[in-house]
Design a protein around this motif. Structure first.
Motif, PDB file in Angstrom:
ATOM      1  N   ASN A   1      14.579  -5.389  -1.360  1.00 23.02           N
ATOM      2  CA  ASN A   1      13.679  -6.287  -0.639  1.00 23.02           C
ATOM      3  C   ASN A   1      13.684  -6.040   0.863  1.00 23.02           C
ATOM      4  OD1 ASN A   1      12.822  -7.551  -2.959  1.00 23.02           O
ATOM      5  ND2 ASN A   1      14.384  -9.127  -2.870  1.00 23.02           N
ATOM      6  N   ASP A   2      14.720  -5.377   1.369  1.00 25.20           N
ATOM      7  CA  ASP A   2      14.793  -5.103   2.807  1.00 25.20           C
ATOM      8  C   ASP A   2      13.998  -3.859   3.197  1.00 25.20           C
ATOM      9  OD1 ASP A   2      16.425  -7.288   3.200  1.00 25.20           O
ATOM     10  OD2 ASP A   2      18.265  -6.125   2.931  1.00 25.20           O
ATOM     11  N   THR A   3      13.637  -3.044   2.236  1.00 22.21           N
ATOM     12  CA  THR A   3      12.894  -1.815   2.522  1.00 22.21           C
ATOM     13  C   THR A   3      11.415  -2.069   2.280  1.00 22.21           C
ATOM     14  OG1 THR A   3      14.776  -0.518   1.810  1.00 22.21           O
ATOM     15  CG2 THR A   3      12.682   0.621   1.966  1.00 22.21           C
ATOM     16  N   ARG A   4      10.629  -1.777   3.262  1.00 23.57           N
ATOM     17  CA  ARG A   4       9.185  -1.969   3.145  1.00 23.57           C
ATOM     18  C   ARG A   4       8.515  -0.619   2.948  1.00 23.57           C
ATOM     19  NH1 ARG A   4      10.507  -6.568   2.286  1.00 23.57           N
ATOM     20  NH2 ARG A   4      10.578  -8.166   3.848  1.00 23.57           N
ATOM     21  N   GLY A   5       7.447  -0.619   2.205  1.00 22.77           N
ATOM     22  CA  GLY A   5       6.696   0.607   1.983  1.00 22.77           C
ATOM     23  C   GLY A   5       5.421   0.604   2.802  1.00 22.77           C
ATOM     24  N   PHE A   6       5.556   0.719   4.115  1.00 22.90           N
ATOM     25  CA  PHE A   6       4.378   0.695   4.971  1.00 22.90           C
ATOM     26  C   PHE A   6       3.551   1.961   4.760  1.00 22.90           C
ATOM     27  CE2 PHE A   6       7.280  -2.111   7.407  1.00 22.90           C
ATOM     28  CZ  PHE A   6       6.527  -3.267   7.282  1.00 22.90           C
TER      29      PHE A   6
ATOM     30  N   LYS B   1      10.992  14.816  -6.773  1.00 21.64           N
ATOM     31  CA  LYS B   1      12.257  14.072  -6.828  1.00 21.64           C
ATOM     32  C   LYS B   1      12.449  13.229  -5.567  1.00 21.64           C
ATOM     33  CE  LYS B   1      14.755  17.229  -9.870  1.00 21.64           C
ATOM     34  NZ  LYS B   1      14.917  16.403 -11.031  1.00 21.64           N
ATOM     35  N   LEU B   2      12.081  13.781  -4.416  1.00 18.87           N
ATOM     36  CA  LEU B   2      12.183  13.036  -3.162  1.00 18.87           C
ATOM     37  C   LEU B   2      11.291  11.800  -3.197  1.00 18.87           C
ATOM     38  CD1 LEU B   2      13.261  12.843  -0.258  1.00 18.87           C
ATOM     39  CD2 LEU B   2      11.359  14.316   0.439  1.00 18.87           C
ATOM     40  N   MET B   3      10.058  11.945  -3.678  1.00 10.89           N
ATOM     41  CA  MET B   3       9.152  10.804  -3.760  1.00 10.89           C
ATOM     42  C   MET B   3       9.672   9.765  -4.761  1.00 10.89           C
ATOM     43  SD  MET B   3       7.004  11.315  -1.429  1.00 10.89           S
ATOM     44  CE  MET B   3       6.135   9.810  -1.712  1.00 10.89           C
ATOM     45  N   GLN B   4      10.298  10.210  -5.846  1.00  7.56           N
ATOM     46  CA  GLN B   4      10.882   9.274  -6.798  1.00  7.56           C
ATOM     47  C   GLN B   4      11.991   8.464  -6.133  1.00  7.56           C
ATOM     48  OE1 GLN B   4      12.004  12.050  -9.869  1.00  7.56           O
ATOM     49  NE2 GLN B   4      10.244  11.521 -11.146  1.00  7.56           N
ATOM     50  N   LEU B   5      12.829   9.126  -5.339  1.00 13.28           N
ATOM     51  CA  LEU B   5      13.906   8.424  -4.641  1.00 13.28           C
ATOM     52  C   LEU B   5      13.349   7.411  -3.643  1.00 13.28           C
ATOM     53  CD1 LEU B   5      16.416  11.335  -3.990  1.00 13.28           C
ATOM     54  CD2 LEU B   5      16.729   9.377  -5.508  1.00 13.28           C
ATOM     55  N   ILE B   6      12.339   7.820  -2.891  1.00 10.46           N
ATOM     56  CA  ILE B   6      11.727   6.907  -1.919  1.00 10.46           C
ATOM     57  C   ILE B   6      11.114   5.712  -2.637  1.00 10.46           C
ATOM     58  CG2 ILE B   6       9.840   6.666  -0.258  1.00 10.46           C
ATOM     59  CD1 ILE B   6      10.424   9.589   0.566  1.00 10.46           C
ATOM     60  N   ARG B   7      10.409   5.974  -3.725  1.00  7.80           N
ATOM     61  CA  ARG B   7       9.771   4.890  -4.484  1.00  7.80           C
ATOM     62  C   ARG B   7      10.812   3.926  -5.046  1.00  7.80           C
ATOM     63  NH1 ARG B   7       5.229   3.056  -6.439  1.00  7.80           N
ATOM     64  NH2 ARG B   7       5.024   2.395  -8.571  1.00  7.80           N
ATOM     65  N   GLN B   8      11.903   4.463  -5.600  1.00  3.48           N
ATOM     66  CA  GLN B   8      12.964   3.603  -6.126  1.00  3.48           C
ATOM     67  C   GLN B   8      13.571   2.748  -5.017  1.00  3.48           C
ATOM     68  OE1 GLN B   8      15.619   6.381  -7.963  1.00  3.48           O
ATOM     69  NE2 GLN B   8      14.328   6.633  -9.785  1.00  3.48           N
ATOM     70  N   LYS B   9      13.726   3.319  -3.845  1.00  2.42           N
ATOM     71  CA  LYS B   9      14.291   2.577  -2.711  1.00  2.42           C
ATOM     72  C   LYS B   9      13.346   1.434  -2.313  1.00  2.42           C
ATOM     73  CE  LYS B   9      17.147   2.098   0.799  1.00  2.42           C
ATOM     74  NZ  LYS B   9      18.423   1.457   0.641  1.00  2.42           N
TER      75      LYS B   9
ATOM     76  N   GLN C   1       0.811  -1.196   0.000  1.00  3.81           N
ATOM     77  CA  GLN C   1       0.000   0.000   0.000  1.00  3.81           C
ATOM     78  C   GLN C   1       0.850   1.254   0.000  1.00  3.81           C
ATOM     79  OE1 GLN C   1      -2.367  -0.835   3.446  1.00  3.81           O
ATOM     80  NE2 GLN C   1      -4.075  -1.553   2.229  1.00  3.81           N
ATOM     81  N   GLY C   2       1.990   1.187   0.680  1.00  2.14           N
ATOM     82  CA  GLY C   2       2.882   2.336   0.688  1.00  2.14           C
ATOM     83  C   GLY C   2       3.470   2.608  -0.680  1.00  2.14           C
ATOM     84  N   LYS C   3       3.710   1.540  -1.451  1.00  2.00           N
ATOM     85  CA  LYS C   3       4.219   1.714  -2.811  1.00  2.00           C
ATOM     86  C   LYS C   3       3.215   2.504  -3.648  1.00  2.00           C
ATOM     87  CE  LYS C   3       6.709  -2.646  -2.739  1.00  2.00           C
ATOM     88  NZ  LYS C   3       6.780  -3.997  -3.287  1.00  2.00           N
ATOM     89  N   ALA C   4       1.952   2.146  -3.519  1.00  2.00           N
ATOM     90  CA  ALA C   4       0.911   2.863  -4.259  1.00  2.00           C
ATOM     91  C   ALA C   4       0.817   4.312  -3.793  1.00  2.00           C
ATOM     92  CB  ALA C   4      -0.434   2.155  -4.085  1.00  2.00           C
ATOM     93  N   MET C   5       0.987   4.539  -2.503  1.00  4.48           N
ATOM     94  CA  MET C   5       0.928   5.905  -1.972  1.00  4.48           C
ATOM     95  C   MET C   5       2.040   6.767  -2.556  1.00  4.48           C
ATOM     96  SD  MET C   5      -0.785   7.795   0.070  1.00  4.48           S
ATOM     97  CE  MET C   5      -0.625   9.428   0.708  1.00  4.48           C
ATOM     98  N   THR C   6       3.237   6.208  -2.689  1.00  5.88           N
ATOM     99  CA  THR C   6       4.335   6.990  -3.265  1.00  5.88           C
ATOM    100  C   THR C   6       4.065   7.311  -4.734  1.00  5.88           C
ATOM    101  OG1 THR C   6       5.620   4.999  -3.790  1.00  5.88           O
ATOM    102  CG2 THR C   6       6.079   6.081  -1.689  1.00  5.88           C
TER     103      THR C   6
END
Length: 137
Positions: A34-39, A21-29, A1-6
């Motif tokens: 696999n260790d980063t979760r998009g809560f 640009k910040l949201m693009q970086l967060i989304r790419q991360k 769900q966090g991926k969709a939010m970004t």
């Protein structure tokens, strides 16, 4: 769900280039590791902060959408008779959102954070089976 939010924030909500640009970086991360979760909860708060929405309103929106999602899942699992009953249920439960915000909103004391929902913990462990019932039947 966090991926969709970004994605929604990057493509539709945020207009300032530095935040895009910040949201693009967060989304790419999130997508590339696999260790980063998009809560959803922390990303929801982060995006609302970027949009200038105050903390109390952000909490109210998050609780409202969580309640709506729970009731929607109840309809799909035939725990509600249908959308009309779901609307009535949401109207009955909604006042508790304000009670929760009065008691815990803007509460900096982490010691007051708690959860007492053992049935939720049990259901969480059975998430795969519920997903099969929801999406593969």
């Amino acid at each position: 769900q966090g991926k969709a939010m970004t994605r929604i924030a990057k493509d539709g909500l945020i207009v300032e280039q530095k935040y895009i640009k910040l949201m693009q970086l967060i989304r790419q991360k999130i997508l590339g590791n696999n260790d980063t979760r998009g809560f959803l909860a922390p990303l929801f708060g982060f995006v609302c902060g970027l949009l200038g929405i105050d903390c109390l309103q952000t909490q109210r929106m998050y609780l409202f959408t969580s309640l709506r999602d729970l009731i929607s899942a109840g309809i799909r699992l035939t725990m509600c008779k249908g959308p009309i009953e779901a609307v009535a249920m949401q109207r009955q439960i909604s006042p508790f959102i304000d009670m929760l915000l009065d008691d815990y909103g803007n509460e900096p004391n982490i010691l007051k954070a708690h959860q007492s929902f053992p049935m939720g913990d049990i259901l969480h462990a059975l998430h795969d089976k519920l997903q099969n019932k929801l999406f593969f039947t």
